[in-house]
Design a protein around this motif. Structure first.
Motif, PDB file in Angstrom:
ATOM      1  N   UNK A 103      22.652  -2.591  18.706  1.00 13.27           N
ATOM      2  CA  UNK A 103      21.322  -3.094  19.037  1.00 13.27           C
ATOM      3  C   UNK A 103      20.328  -2.790  17.922  1.00 13.27           C
ATOM      4  N   UNK A 149      21.113  -5.081  15.075  1.00 10.52           N
ATOM      5  CA  UNK A 149      20.701  -6.448  15.376  1.00 10.52           C
ATOM      6  C   UNK A 149      19.197  -6.636  15.189  1.00 10.52           C
ATOM      7  N   UNK A 150      18.438  -5.567  15.422  1.00 11.15           N
ATOM      8  CA  UNK A 150      16.999  -5.649  15.224  1.00 11.15           C
ATOM      9  C   UNK A 150      16.615  -5.774  13.759  1.00 11.15           C
ATOM     10  N   UNK A 151      17.565  -5.494  12.870  1.00 13.38           N
ATOM     11  CA  UNK A 151      17.262  -5.444  11.434  1.00 13.38           C
ATOM     12  C   UNK A 151      17.801  -6.616  10.632  1.00 13.38           C
TER      13      UNK A 151
END
Lengths: 251, 251, 251, 251, 251, 251, 251, 251
Positions: free
Chosen positions: F186, F189-191
């Motif tokens: 997660x 995925x935010x990056x």
């Protein structure tokens, strides 16, 4: 860090560093700097707190590498969930280790240094929960706390719990460890306003579901002042209690 | 039944019934006889105990048919888990019903007859468990028991439980009702040697899982002397307590 | 206790005890008194009932300490869930123990003393449930009960259950032990008004989920008069049945 | 299909179709042919068996389209899990529908045609299971079976089950429907060698977990001869029983 | 039994038995008679079908007693879920046993007798499901069926399944065995109208949850004509298929 | 296949094959053809990708047969989840195998051939997840990918993750492997906007439930761009990443 | 950002900015810069991809604020899981919205701009899964993809799936949506080497457990090339497919 | 109490109270005294902390009685989990209440009094978690704490979390509230040594299982310094944080 940056600024001003090169150094900065300001959890602990390694799923080779590296850098270490078998293997190579058999913890052979005044009270409900309680005790001591332990404080003999009310109140944090129905922390919480870190253990059988019964009991406690860590996580409770003790100390 | 059989035996002896015909009548007997010796649960209760109907999944039509049939046969009735809406519907047709709103129970408008000397103590842990407690109280009374109730006896206030020790001891059975972490029956069991029927309730939220937390807590109690019925089954506990009271009475 | 207090009152009145000292003695009273009035569960059992130790998670050292202590104090003892391996270890040090291999129970080598008239009937559904049944049988006998056992009473052969109806009725309590689908107690409950303590066992595979199927079956029984203990808890059922027998005896 | 292919072969031989074109037609064949040999489940049923539509998650628009299409093609239809609300909506547009309210089934207003001699026996354990039983009854009839139904055959009154032994034996298949502890099919299986399709229902509360208790009970039955369909899947049981009846018929 | 009864009737008629005594004999009859008319599941199977013993939780002593008893009474026997270790123990005492290693089944060393014409098709999805498939195959044959087996029929290679359509159709029952996602029975059900008994296996890891994934898949199949037995219950499927074959035979 | 068909068409045209015979050959075609057009998963992989065998539940005999067959047909092979014990057994018979001990994978002793340009980045959160990571690494390489691995990238040291942002972005796919709370994917995925295949591992204890905690974490990620494979399924992730790389390559 | 920094560097060199001030600007940089280099997930999407808001747990006030803010900044928006009721409320205030009723999605009233060549194929197994399929379709289009949809492609009619083989192969990614037993993606995976994002839906009842059956089926697929998103997460699958399409486009 | 006792002692000494009467007063003492020394949870809070009532399962009548009783005794009150509907009912009778709509809390209309210096930081991960966050905020303030809140601090935008590092460090306790995958507290714990009380929320869908995903994530956090309360238990976290703040204050 600051010095280095100021030196670079000087170099820029003096022309030793081109604007372009200086810009590119600065572009890299955020990540380097992150490294620098120690977002690193392990390093944070290392500053003042011993390093913690989860030993369960690491083999002898991995553990040996880690122990060597800590020995060389003269750092403290705390390895949790190490079986006696693994220790017996390790001690043939290392003579600077202590093994706490019931706690299943390895540390270096050094005296823990007391860092905090607050006394952590570690309660365990049954004789069968004592291994996890020992994990908490050894961890809490190694992390610099004063620890008082009271074992076999189950709710089936409520008077033992009542007798400890004064001890509850004067502790800075209580670590309450229980398997089976896990109701002891709730009873203790009804008697004191000291914050409680509850540790469910996997002791029990049948519908205990390896600690689920105790975990759910603790999470649903009608008495306030209980927060919970993972099943059998004696170290986790000790660590959380240490952080609270640290806050108390700092104020 | 006996008369009929004896008549047939006479017919056999007198020759009115052939050996072969008699044998074939008797071959059928087991099933008929089963009907006769009342293996029927409902009828068994009827003998001395009111009839019990689970009302939750029955509609007005089904309930009306049942009530009519019991009215006609002049039998007692106890309908559990009936919502107020259903009762409001039913009372337009029937004027011989009492509705216990909190207990969600309908009975005929008759005084319960005391059958057993032993006193059943019904404890509930929190205000939110009282509906189920009322279900147990109304059921136990209607089944012929003397009932004493003590509500709001949660473990967060242990002194209230301690105060009741004497009451625990002199009761014949304790019905201990608790939601949330469901630890109260364990604490009570640690204080008395009166058998406890524990009822988990679905009161709570989150990891309570509609009563699972309390159920598991009760099943895993480290204190002996607790057996458990289904979540929210106040009637079931009252029924079991009645059977125990009946055994006590008989001796 | 009373004498001690009255002596102190006299001392107060006579001036041998200052008002202040007397007050402080009294402030301590509740806890001391709690200790005194023996809220202790274990001690309660000890008075008349043998002491019970859960042996599963205790090691040889812990068990040895306990056995020694009971030997010295001349108390009875019942250790449950002890593997044969542990017993083999223990018997090298102790010659006063009996091991019930199928029941996995250790007691001292003394004859149980009958305390209650009521006969406990112990039913087991399948050959595979017999170990837990034996745990219940040995426990119930040691706790002072008369025990009758009927094994292999599964619902696949309903006639065996029907044949036992008379036995069901005359027992004071029935302990009904079943694995797999766990339906036997429900069938028995439909035939008798003797209270049933149901014990789900972990016998089965696949969706049995180590006894969950049987447990759920028992908790959801449509027949009244069943309360349930933890999966494989033969001792727990025997203990609860003993408390009921004790109530019957007392009346 | 055959004609078309043979025509193409002729065209190939006569030179009207090149070898290359013919080859490419044939390359496409497998998929077309699949379409042709009716691997389609729905169509298979249609041949002799009415079409079945799962109505629960379809809205009025979707259902109307389906009904229209079946009306036009003069096919039979069976829509399951339709609420009364939906039917009330649909009947304003369609006058050729029958609604079985308890079964929650819509069919066209035609008489079912008997196709199979074997009689399917449909048992339900409690009054609350009757809706699912009705779903099975209506489905089984519409699929061409002779159906016998016996309701309220719960294990709490074992004699009712025993009385039906003869009926069990002469049926071709038994559909046994039960909620709560779901033990009835096991008891029936112990009495007969007729194959049983068991249907757990979601009737119950607390640890029933919307039918899980009954499902697990049925899957773990110690008596052989039970296979299980989804919770509340009365139609599914009727369909499986129909396939068995069909096999019996064919032999 | 019949003879005994008729003798008693004669005694009654001749006056050797008083009416009263005869009546009391008959009162006892129902239960005795139950024993007589063989409600006993095991005996029912024995009539024509070999006896079945669940071997998993029985020890060598228990198994030896059972085998001896069957040897003496000259009955057939089928013991399921027997490990090779147990067999190796048993064969030192018994020389009349066959061990099917993959099936983990012991039978007497006799040729199975074909009783039914219908052919049972046994499909297994993966190489890892073959042990359970073998349990079904050996059981089905021993119970008197003709068996055809097709292994490695997984959905990842759909063409293998399609190739078997004709075989599906001409079988009397299909036993479809699959682990992992357990989707094979659904695909097969979409292709045939032969009834399918689906067996989930515990083959898989992680979220397979020892067969739960396959079980749920089978219970939720969108294709009709599948009913399910317990995880890894190869024998159970064979037994159910046999009952269906028996019905087919009888018609 | 094409050649064969064209030959048959020629035979038809030349009259060597009658129209009728030709038609019947073609009727059989669909299934044969299915075999031909390689609906077969294994064969599809074989074309360009090595064959994959799930080794866990296969014994030495089964594995030997498979290895022999592949050796003979000169195909590549990849056997997953093979324990060291099994390999030690196998290597006594085969000298053409490589065993990747941590990955628990056996392949033939051949150099993987790079097929795709896209670089797969394989991240593992903790030292304990590395075995599964190695399974992914070895699989991905053998399937023809370029692989970059970064281990010990846990969220407790967020700066390590931040440092890798550039690496994330330039990879074609990321395989993110984590046990315990499984939060790393997660955060990654935010990056980045590179697609992530997340692999939960069974590393952890207590409420980890053998990987469930990590699995649920990954499925509920608030950051888009994560899809998940089974717990501990390192190979599955590598295979999915390969298919994506293949699509990228093809465009 | 770069320009701003370079301007500051120039100011520093020219003396307009003191060394101290420059240093303090740079000290703040890491965090600011983080903000700047768009670690922000939402902003990342915004660059080229519309913004995505999870609408389910937001009330009208919250949604209005968000819509206003996007309207003002002239950004695209995609709000998922919005009920018709909420939309009816919102449209009284906003006239620039489109509501996709089945998809439960709100977007601004603008034409989606195609960004990627790869075609995403969206399959749904049953009519009841179409709402989630529509969520995926609308999302995928709005995110810039070409979308092809094929509905009602369930495994009960395998020929429909086989017919689509060519379509499977030429798609860049397949989104396969299925409820009930969720087996369709496995069957598709056996037929193609296009990567599949599987979406379990909560369609079903009983043991479907709101999508768990389908989820487990997909995670345990024996066919490679499937990764899974949360139950009912149509948008999530579309987003993941978009990221893959983006990678394909870039190469 | 002390005064009253000392007065009685004086009366005893002075002869105004007989020895016997004094003894009987004292015999009653233990339980009374229990009441007095405030084993009572509620009273303990009352001393300095407002009274807390769990409002969810209480009806208007029950709440009115409670509010009246607190109004009369001039005590503070905090009622949690009260729906707006209930408040609307209550405010027709009471004009001294404040309703915090998002927090679903009722208090008396008084200004909270600050008791502790330590600042509690309350983080929430998503907009949807804000109601629970408000419950924590309102509770913590009313219990006498200084509260700082930071909302929308999810891990999908890691920079927002990094920006708050300084705030984390200077807080006395952090309450970290997150739904969905619940990973935010782990990320925060990696950045600070302030103790974290984590609150999973039931925000999410599908495999979120009403907060289970978040709960498991938090319990399994690889970063130390997190303990957890029940799902959606904002008040519980605030209460625990208050107890920690109280300990800090006292030292």
């Amino acid at each position: 860090m600051k010095e280095k940056l100021q030196a670079q600024i000087s170099q820029l001003k003096s022309g030793k560093l081109s604007e372009e090169d200086f810009y590119s150094l600065i572009s890299e900065l955020p990540y380097k700097k992150h490294g620098d300001i120690k977002l690193d959890f392990h390093r944070k602990i290392r500053r003042g707190l011993p390093e913690v390694i989860y030993g369960k799923s690491k083999n002898i080779d991995q553990l040996s590498v880690i122990i060597n590296s800590f020995t060389e850098s003269n750092e403290d270490i705390l390895i949790t969930k190490v079986s006696k078998d693994k220790y017996d293997d390790l001690k043939t190579s290392f003579n600077n280790l202590i093994f706490y058999e019931r706690a299943e913890i390895i540390t270096f052979d050094r005296e823990p240094i007391k860092k905090f005044d607050g006394e952590i009270l570690i309660l365990s409900a049954g004789a069968s929960d004592e291994n996890i309680a020992e994990e908490a005790v050894v961890s809490a001591k190694y992390l610099g706390n004063t620890v008082k332990k009271e074992y076999d404080v189950g709710i089936a003999c409520i008077s033992r719990i009542l007798d400890l009310k004064h001890t509850f109140d004067k502790s800075s944090v209580i670590i309450a460890i229980a398997g089976m129905e896990g109701a002891m922390p709730s009873v203790v919480a009804g008697l004191t306003s000291t914050p409680i870190i509850a540790v469910p253990t996997s002791v029990g059988y049948g519908t205990n579901f390896n600690g689920m019964a105790a975990l759910l009991s603790m999470l649903n406690s009608c008495a306030g002042g209980i927060s919970v860590v993972n099943i059998d996580n004696g170290f986790g409770a000790a660590f959380q209690a240490t952080l609270i003790n640290q806050k108390i100390q700092k104020q």
